[in-house]
Enzyme design. Structure first.
Site, PDB file in Angstrom:
ATOM      1  N   ASP A 135       4.883   2.141  -3.280  1.00 43.28           N
ATOM      2  CA  ASP A 135       5.694   1.196  -2.365  1.00 43.28           C
ATOM      3  C   ASP A 135       5.444  -0.166  -2.739  1.00 43.28           C
ATOM      4  O   ASP A 135       4.406  -0.430  -3.093  1.00 43.28           O
ATOM      5  CB  ASP A 135       5.363   1.702  -0.882  1.00 43.28           C
ATOM      6  CG  ASP A 135       6.038   0.985  -0.139  1.00 43.28           C
ATOM      7  OD1 ASP A 135       7.195   0.593   0.071  1.00 43.28           O
ATOM      8  OD2 ASP A 135       5.479   0.060   0.882  1.00 43.28           O
ATOM      9  N   ASP A 148       1.961   2.794   2.453  1.00 40.95           N
ATOM     10  CA  ASP A 148       1.376   2.267   3.714  1.00 40.95           C
ATOM     11  C   ASP A 148       2.089   2.428   5.054  1.00 40.95           C
ATOM     12  O   ASP A 148       1.435   2.446   6.306  1.00 40.95           O
ATOM     13  CB  ASP A 148       0.615   0.950   3.645  1.00 40.95           C
ATOM     14  CG  ASP A 148       1.702   0.100   3.632  1.00 40.95           C
ATOM     15  OD1 ASP A 148       2.931   0.357   3.273  1.00 40.95           O
ATOM     16  OD2 ASP A 148       1.487  -1.071   4.116  1.00 40.95           O
ATOM     17  N   ASP A 198       6.985   5.856   4.563  1.00 39.18           N
ATOM     18  CA  ASP A 198       6.311   6.308   3.267  1.00 39.18           C
ATOM     19  C   ASP A 198       6.062   7.698   3.440  1.00 39.18           C
ATOM     20  O   ASP A 198       5.551   8.473   2.494  1.00 39.18           O
ATOM     21  CB  ASP A 198       5.141   5.309   2.901  1.00 39.18           C
ATOM     22  CG  ASP A 198       5.500   4.104   2.247  1.00 39.18           C
ATOM     23  OD1 ASP A 198       6.874   3.754   1.675  1.00 39.18           O
ATOM     24  OD2 ASP A 198       5.044   2.933   2.470  1.00 39.18           O
TER      25      ASP A 198
END
Length: 642
Positions: A331, A524, A528
């Protein structure tokens, strides 16, 4: 009865027979009472020390299974029962063989238990880190109370040298805190008002007051302890193979033992005692008791060491999955980047644009919203009141502002919105500078742009280099636009960029990447969680949301992206140690069975049951020692040294 107690009982009762065995060739020494004394001593060993082996073997037999205890129970019972027959008929006995085998098997288990305790001391050390008491405000005064009496919302004062009692946020004062015992970070961390503090860390120099937010089982340390406990008791898939092998191996060994007896007694003409000795030796040496230790001991050491390094490995399945990973997907916001974006440019009427944007973003928890609100506060711009607020997933937000339809979001909102050529040109310029552009509009017309930039973490570039050196492909998966994503990717060295991805679509992209091999995903945020769960290995940053941490198989407490490579290295090292342990668990058996069966009798090479028992004990000792040494091996971010 404890294993250690059973061992000492067996040892004390076996020692007289050991003395007789040693002295007999030189002095013809015999125990008072002769064979009857040996019978009594061995009977006590069988009743007290060997009973659990027989009970376990019988329980397995009733379920139509066999286990390691089956071989020990049958081997020693055979030697014991035959010796009773031999004693009554005036033939040679070998009571001492049954007693010695039990003693040596228990010796191995005692050593296993001792090393297992040493291997799992990571949990005890973590628990001992907790503060026992704290200075908590009660009736306007700070008084010392036990840790168990602290509740969320309490104000706690921490002086230099004291431990932070629980997790919370500083409300007054500044200091530096040593967080190494929890996060593994060696350098003290500066803390000020608004910063989070972690329970059990040590305050270095300043005095501060913080508000307790997570207490008891909710603190980070308590969660770490629980995760380590679960990991150490987990079951790696490779263990399924060893269980299947055990089910087949024990019956095969019993068949070999019977065949050994028949060959020596029927074909080669040996007497019953000698043929039985060979058969019993086969059963004892073949017993791979160490097989059951190969996986759990390595898991204990590996996960315990990881916890000390600030890397939480949740279970054995993760260790095995890591070995097949070909691609690592990241991410962007909060993972590759700092996660604290700041407003850098405002194109248009700054006061009007920020007032509208701040009004809409007050109800949003997105990092970009936080950046806009922080900028509005710094510029002393009052947010306009909004009505009919609505969040549009992956696109932005909209609401009514002073009777007009207002929106704030990305370019996915622009399908039915007018934007001037000048603003389009400035948008491209800002995006080329790796800045995220937020559009602010009224009544279906863009009135201005807000440029926000989130810089890469200082460790991101080194993290990617380490993964590339390991031969892994790196991918960025983000909802940000292509230009910004590619600019960040270029700065840190990402191989591939997948941008403009809606949160709900992240898991689908992971599935697509899995067509080319196993995938690890690092993230995080709440959005996600599906990707973390879908990936073969989910790696959650410790600063992330609770749901992201729950979804990940590995948690990086220090939020250092370089720990991705370290976590992969530690996982591979642990799994390889499991495979090495399985080798040691079997090597004694494979090499010892032919010797025990008497194939090298003509060369003078034989293996008595008691020596076979000692070899089996050393097999278990080798496995546990191998696991303990895992805690001493070098784990480096450089693959050449792993």
């Amino acid at each position: 009865m404890k294993i250690a107690t059973r061992f000492w009982v067996s040892l004390v009762l076996s020692l007289p027979m050991l003395i007789e065995m040693i002295l007999m060739p030189f002095t013809n020494f015999m125990l008072p009472g002769g064979h009857w004394t040996m019978f009594v001593l061995t009977t006590l060993v069988m009743l007290i020390s060997a009973r659990p082996f027989v009970t376990s073997a019988w329980a397995s037999f009733q379920k139509h299974h066999s286990n390691m205890d089956t071989l020990v129970a049958i081997g020693t019972a055979t030697a014991y029962i035959y010796s009773i027959y031999a004693m009554l008929t005036g033939k040679a006995v070998f009571f001492e063989s049954a007693a010695f085998v039990i003693t040596f098997v228990l010796l191995g288990q005692v050593l296993e238990e001792k090393m297992r305790d040493n291997a799992s001391d990571a949990i005890e050390k973590l628990v001992n880190l907790q503060a026992k008491e704290a200075e908590v405000q009660r009736d306007g005064q700070f008084v010392k109370i036990p840790l168990a009496e602290i509740v969320a919302g309490d104000l706690i004062r921490v002086k230099p040298g004291q431990k932070v009692a629980v997790d919370g946020t500083i409300v007054e004062g500044t200091s530096t805190i040593d967080e190494s015992m929890v996060t593994g970070e060696s350098m003290p961390v500066s803390k000020a008002k608004g910063d989070n503090v972690i329970g059990s860390t040590i305050n270095s120099n300043g005095t501060f007051i913080f508000k307790a937010e997570k207490v008891g089982d909710d603190t980070m340390l308590a969660q770490i302890v629980e995760l380590v406990k679960k990991a150490q008791n987990s079951h790696a898939p490779i263990q399924n193979l060893t269980d299947k092998v055990s089910d087949i191996f024990v019956p095969v060994v019993l068949i070999i033992a019977i065949a050994t007896f028949l060959v020596w007694y029927v074909i080669l003409g040996a007497n019953v005692a000698d043929a039985l000795i060979f058969a019993v030796s086969v059963m004892v040496i073949a017993c791979p008791c160490a097989l059951g230790l190969a996986t759990p001991t390595a898991l204990m050491v590996g996960t315990g060491r990881g916890a000390k390094m600030g890397i939480l490995i949740k279970n054995g399945e993760v260790l095995e999955a890591v070995n097949d990973v070909k691609t690592v997907v990241f991410d962007k916001t909060g993972t590759i980047t700092v996660g604290k974006p700041e407003v850098t440019d405002v194109i248009g009427d700054t006061k009007q644009i920020i007032a509208v944007a701040a009004g809409l973003e007050e109800s949003s928890e997105h990092p970009l919203a936080t950046a806009i609100l922080t900028y509005a506060k710094a510029q002393a711009i009052t947010a306009k009141p909004v009505q009919d607020f609505q969040a549009i997933e992956g696109k932005g937000v909209q609401a009514q502002v002073e009777g007009q339809k207002a929106f704030v979001g990305n370019d996915k909102l622009l399908a039915d919105v007018q934007i001037s050529a000048d603003l389009k040109a400035q948008m491209q310029t800002l995006q080329n500078e790796a800045k995220t552009v937020v559009f602010v509009g009224l009544n279906n017309q863009v009135i201005g742009l807000i440029a926000i930039q989130d810089a890469p973490k200082a460790t991101s570039k080194a993290a990617m280099a380490a993964l590339h050196a390991r031969g892994l492909k790196t991918v960025m998966l983000t909802g940000d636009n292509q230009r910004v994503a590619e600019s960040i990717a270029k700065q840190v060295g990402i191989d591939e960029v997948i941008a403009d991805v809606l949160p709900a679509d992240k898991a689908d992209h992971i599935k697509h990447l899995q067509h080319s091999g196993s995938v690890a995903f690092v993230g995080d945020g709440i959005n996600d969680a599906p990707a973390l769960t879908t990936a073969n290995v989910g790696i959650a940053m410790g600063s992330g949301t609770d749901i992201a941490i729950d979804s990940g198989g590995i948690v990086l407490i220090k939020n250092d992206l370089r720990d991705v490579d370290t976590a992969l290295a530690l996982s591979k090292k642990t799994f390889n140690r499991i495979k090495l342990n399985l080798f040691w668990a079997f090597i004694y058996n494979v090499l010892g069975i032919p010797v025990a069966a008497g194939l090298f009798y003509g060369l003078g090479l034989t293996l008595s049951p008691e020596i076979a028992g000692l070899a089996m004990a050393f097999s278990s000792l080798s496995v546990v020692t191998s696991s303990v040494l895992l805690g001493k091996t070098k784990i480096s971010a450089h693959p050449a040294t792993v």
